[in-house]
Write a protein that holds these residues in place. Sequence first.
Motif, PDB file in Angstrom:
ATOM      1  N   PHE A 191      10.634  35.635  61.541  1.00 49.60           N
ATOM      2  CA  PHE A 191      10.373  35.995  60.146  1.00 49.60           C
ATOM      3  C   PHE A 191      10.636  37.478  59.886  1.00 49.60           C
ATOM      4  N   VAL A 192      10.887  38.259  60.925  1.00 45.17           N
ATOM      5  CA  VAL A 192      11.208  39.680  60.775  1.00 45.17           C
ATOM      6  C   VAL A 192      12.674  39.886  61.105  1.00 45.17           C
ATOM      7  N   ASN A 193      13.388  40.596  60.251  1.00 41.54           N
ATOM      8  CA  ASN A 193      14.775  40.941  60.528  1.00 41.54           C
ATOM      9  C   ASN A 193      14.790  42.163  61.436  1.00 41.54           C
ATOM     10  N   ALA A 194      15.144  41.951  62.693  1.00 37.46           N
ATOM     11  CA  ALA A 194      15.051  43.026  63.690  1.00 37.46           C
ATOM     12  C   ALA A 194      15.959  44.194  63.348  1.00 37.46           C
ATOM     13  N   ARG A 195      17.154  43.902  62.854  1.00 34.21           N
ATOM     14  CA  ARG A 195      18.090  44.979  62.560  1.00 34.21           C
ATOM     15  C   ARG A 195      17.552  45.878  61.444  1.00 34.21           C
ATOM     16  N   LEU A 196      17.085  45.272  60.367  1.00 31.08           N
ATOM     17  CA  LEU A 196      16.567  46.070  59.253  1.00 31.08           C
ATOM     18  C   LEU A 196      15.341  46.864  59.684  1.00 31.08           C
ATOM     19  N   LEU A 197      14.486  46.248  60.516  1.00 33.45           N
ATOM     20  CA  LEU A 197      13.292  46.938  60.994  1.00 33.45           C
ATOM     21  C   LEU A 197      13.663  48.151  61.849  1.00 33.45           C
ATOM     22  N   LEU A 198      14.610  47.979  62.778  1.00 36.73           N
ATOM     23  CA  LEU A 198      14.991  49.089  63.658  1.00 36.73           C
ATOM     24  C   LEU A 198      15.711  50.186  62.889  1.00 36.73           C
ATOM     25  N   ASP A 199      16.529  49.802  61.924  1.00 39.95           N
ATOM     26  CA  ASP A 199      17.173  50.817  61.091  1.00 39.95           C
ATOM     27  C   ASP A 199      16.138  51.634  60.331  1.00 39.95           C
ATOM     28  N   THR A 200      15.096  50.955  59.856  1.00 39.57           N
ATOM     29  CA  THR A 200      14.021  51.656  59.153  1.00 39.57           C
ATOM     30  C   THR A 200      13.277  52.581  60.108  1.00 39.57           C
ATOM     31  N   LEU A 201      13.023  52.091  61.319  1.00 42.34           N
ATOM     32  CA  LEU A 201      12.274  52.875  62.294  1.00 42.34           C
ATOM     33  C   LEU A 201      13.023  54.140  62.692  1.00 42.34           C
ATOM     34  N   TRP A 202      14.343  54.046  62.874  1.00 43.89           N
ATOM     35  CA  TRP A 202      15.118  55.201  63.301  1.00 43.89           C
ATOM     36  C   TRP A 202      15.421  56.168  62.163  1.00 43.89           C
ATOM     37  N   ASN A 203      15.265  55.743  60.924  1.00 39.88           N
ATOM     38  CA  ASN A 203      15.559  56.609  59.788  1.00 39.88           C
ATOM     39  C   ASN A 203      14.498  57.702  59.686  1.00 39.88           C
ATOM     40  N   PRO A 204      14.882  58.975  59.604  1.00 33.96           N
ATOM     41  CA  PRO A 204      13.901  60.076  59.650  1.00 33.96           C
ATOM     42  C   PRO A 204      12.937  60.116  58.475  1.00 33.96           C
ATOM     43  N   THR A 205      13.210  59.371  57.412  1.00 36.74           N
ATOM     44  CA  THR A 205      12.265  59.319  56.284  1.00 36.74           C
ATOM     45  C   THR A 205      11.721  57.922  56.055  1.00 36.74           C
ATOM     46  N   LYS A 206      12.526  56.884  56.347  1.00 29.43           N
ATOM     47  CA  LYS A 206      12.115  55.517  56.054  1.00 29.43           C
ATOM     48  C   LYS A 206      11.006  55.013  56.974  1.00 29.43           C
ATOM     49  N   TYR A 207      10.903  55.581  58.173  1.00 29.24           N
ATOM     50  CA  TYR A 207       9.908  55.052  59.112  1.00 29.24           C
ATOM     51  C   TYR A 207       8.481  55.190  58.579  1.00 29.24           C
ATOM     52  N   LEU A 208       8.278  56.126  57.636  1.00 28.38           N
ATOM     53  CA  LEU A 208       6.948  56.286  57.052  1.00 28.38           C
ATOM     54  C   LEU A 208       6.567  55.114  56.147  1.00 28.38           C
ATOM     55  N   THR A 209       7.520  54.242  55.828  1.00 27.05           N
ATOM     56  CA  THR A 209       7.212  53.082  54.981  1.00 27.05           C
ATOM     57  C   THR A 209       6.696  51.894  55.797  1.00 27.05           C
ATOM     58  N   ILE A 210       6.589  52.050  57.121  1.00 26.15           N
ATOM     59  CA  ILE A 210       6.092  50.964  57.978  1.00 26.15           C
ATOM     60  C   ILE A 210       4.585  51.115  58.159  1.00 26.15           C
ATOM     61  N   GLN A 211       3.861  50.061  57.883  1.00 24.82           N
ATOM     62  CA  GLN A 211       2.401  50.084  57.975  1.00 24.82           C
ATOM     63  C   GLN A 211       1.934  50.238  59.426  1.00 24.82           C
ATOM     64  N   PRO A 212       0.925  51.084  59.688  1.00 21.27           N
ATOM     65  CA  PRO A 212       0.366  51.181  61.039  1.00 21.27           C
ATOM     66  C   PRO A 212      -0.116  49.840  61.590  1.00 21.27           C
ATOM     67  N   ALA A 213      -0.728  49.008  60.735  1.00 24.62           N
ATOM     68  CA  ALA A 213      -1.231  47.713  61.218  1.00 24.62           C
ATOM     69  C   ALA A 213      -0.099  46.863  61.778  1.00 24.62           C
ATOM     70  N   PHE A 214       1.072  46.920  61.144  1.00 20.45           N
ATOM     71  CA  PHE A 214       2.212  46.144  61.627  1.00 20.45           C
ATOM     72  C   PHE A 214       2.683  46.661  62.984  1.00 20.45           C
TER      73      PHE A 214
END
Length: 633
Positions: free
Chosen positions: A182-205
């Motif tokens: 149910f999670v798109n791994a590519r989109l998640l990793l791209d978000t994680l590596w992005n120097p500003t987008k990673y802040l949009t990921i919830q700590p609980a997740f």
Amino acid sequence: MEDTEGSGRRRASIACQPCRMRKIRCDSTRPECSNCQRREEQCEYDPAPKRRGPDKRLGTRQRSSKPRGRSGGSEDDGPRMKLELLNPLLLPAAPQRHSPLRISTNEAVLLGPSLQYQPTPTHFVPRPYDFEQDAHPKFPPPPPTVHAAQQGWWDAFLQSYPLPQIAADLNFLFSEMASLSFVNARLLLDTLWNPTKYLTIQPAFILASMALAVLIRSSEAERGTSGRDCAAFLRDSAQNALDRAWREGVWLDVSLVEAALILVVYESSAHPDYHPSRLLQAFRVLDHALSTLGLMSFDAGQPNVCRYVSGTTPLADAPAPASPCRCIPPGLPHALPWDNPSWSAHEIRDEECRRVCWSALSLVTSFRVECWAFSRLDECDKLRMCDPASYLLMFPNELYERRRLDADGADLRNSVPALYGRGMLLTNFTANVIARGGESEEERETMIQALQEAWQETQAIQDALDAHECNLHTATAQLVGENVVNTQMMITKGLRSLQGLPATDPLFNRQQPKEWKYYPTDIIKRVTMSISYFSDPRAQQLIHRPFSVTWFHSQLAICLFLWENDRTLADVLQVAKSLVIPLDVMNALWPCQFIQTEYGTLRKRLEANCKSAGQDPPPTKSDMLPLQPVVLA
């Protein structure tokens, strides 16, 4: 695995040609890999590896000495970052196991139990995704009021869990585990590596994902007790972060639902704290999350979405199945594609919203079948996620199939993923009817009619499944078939109870147990075979599956339930005995007091039943496995 020339380093195994063509993982077994054996097709390997890019000529690659990721590292570290940086669990002295972890900058609460293990390889090259400017309505960015706290949490967390290891764990979890698709791994990793987008990921997740990733690799053959303690700490931290997010209500998005779902997977796995009551509570949290964000009615505005009336049998009103089926032909992308070039980030988020609902329904359906098998009290009928009327939702992969076939929703209700969704809705409706019961004669008559309609719908689902000749969704098709038979047995038991038939009569017709045993037999055989490869990467499906223990456990309970209601079903006892070896091994790999106590009771029942049937007893507890640490390629 072979050494490269004079280097002493090990290179990756070469995939066979059919696996490379399908872009699937190959175990490189000679002369035939397991995938080709299963498909009964010719397995061919290239005579020599086909290298490209910097590795085309051995020894010519120039390694960059630049540090990778945001976690730091000096230029002298080169490509091999220090073990302390790649290993987020080499931490200071362990705090109390149930210490809370809130979204704060307090570094002390981020330090979990210490654990030594080899770091997961991080073969990632960050690929920029074409993020849309407008945020998805179900994935809003953090509001300015929490931005500082979010930045502080990440800064502190990355000091203990460096980014490369977080990325490696998330990639392992969402790329390798089919149950977490149910999670798109590519989109998640791209978000994680992005120097500003990673802040949009919830700590609980993040915390929930890390907890499950650590647990999966903490059997007695790998990280053992220290790994399970660390996973429990991360799980408790994730639950605290999740509770706080809902309590404050400032920033709510679908990743909180995904965190709750991941915690359900954790609680359904064999671990020291496992108990059905904990799992039920996790389902209640998940149900609240799904309902609060309105995900189950996500497609209410879409035409031709199935609509069900509360309290009535969920009938899909599907046309007759096409023959032959119109599934994707071999050689083309299939089976719930994520990285379709035509999909935007917004459409991927839409599909995430749908898949998280169907994944939640899959987990709760398995739990209810387990309750039925063990004759436990089923309290899930009170959950909205178990009511078919709550769902105004496309089936998994339906949007993709609509575009490919230029078809409406009604034409796609016989696809294999849609049949799985239809079957799960039917199972939960059946369980709801049985759980709520009926006091008056009129209520019982209404229930009998509803269960009879449910039986007819199970037959329609089976007929549609039989029409598929594509063989592209084998695993999902097996789940559909297993679910149909389980539902039919639940319906039969419910009808006999409502009709007051004598307890001395056989509970099921002989065809039902015969059909049921077909589904677990193949899985039991494959897992039992993997035991002989225990120190080999082929044992991964055994070692990395703590969430499979409860499934094997419930299959044994179903076997005994069937045989004790019809003592002529000798074949069912044979299936029960075949479950003993994998269960003995899994219980050794994943110590859990509750499951082992119940299993001991089931084993004694099996031994007594074998004796009364004049059959050989089940195998004795196997000590054939030296539980040595396993290094998986």
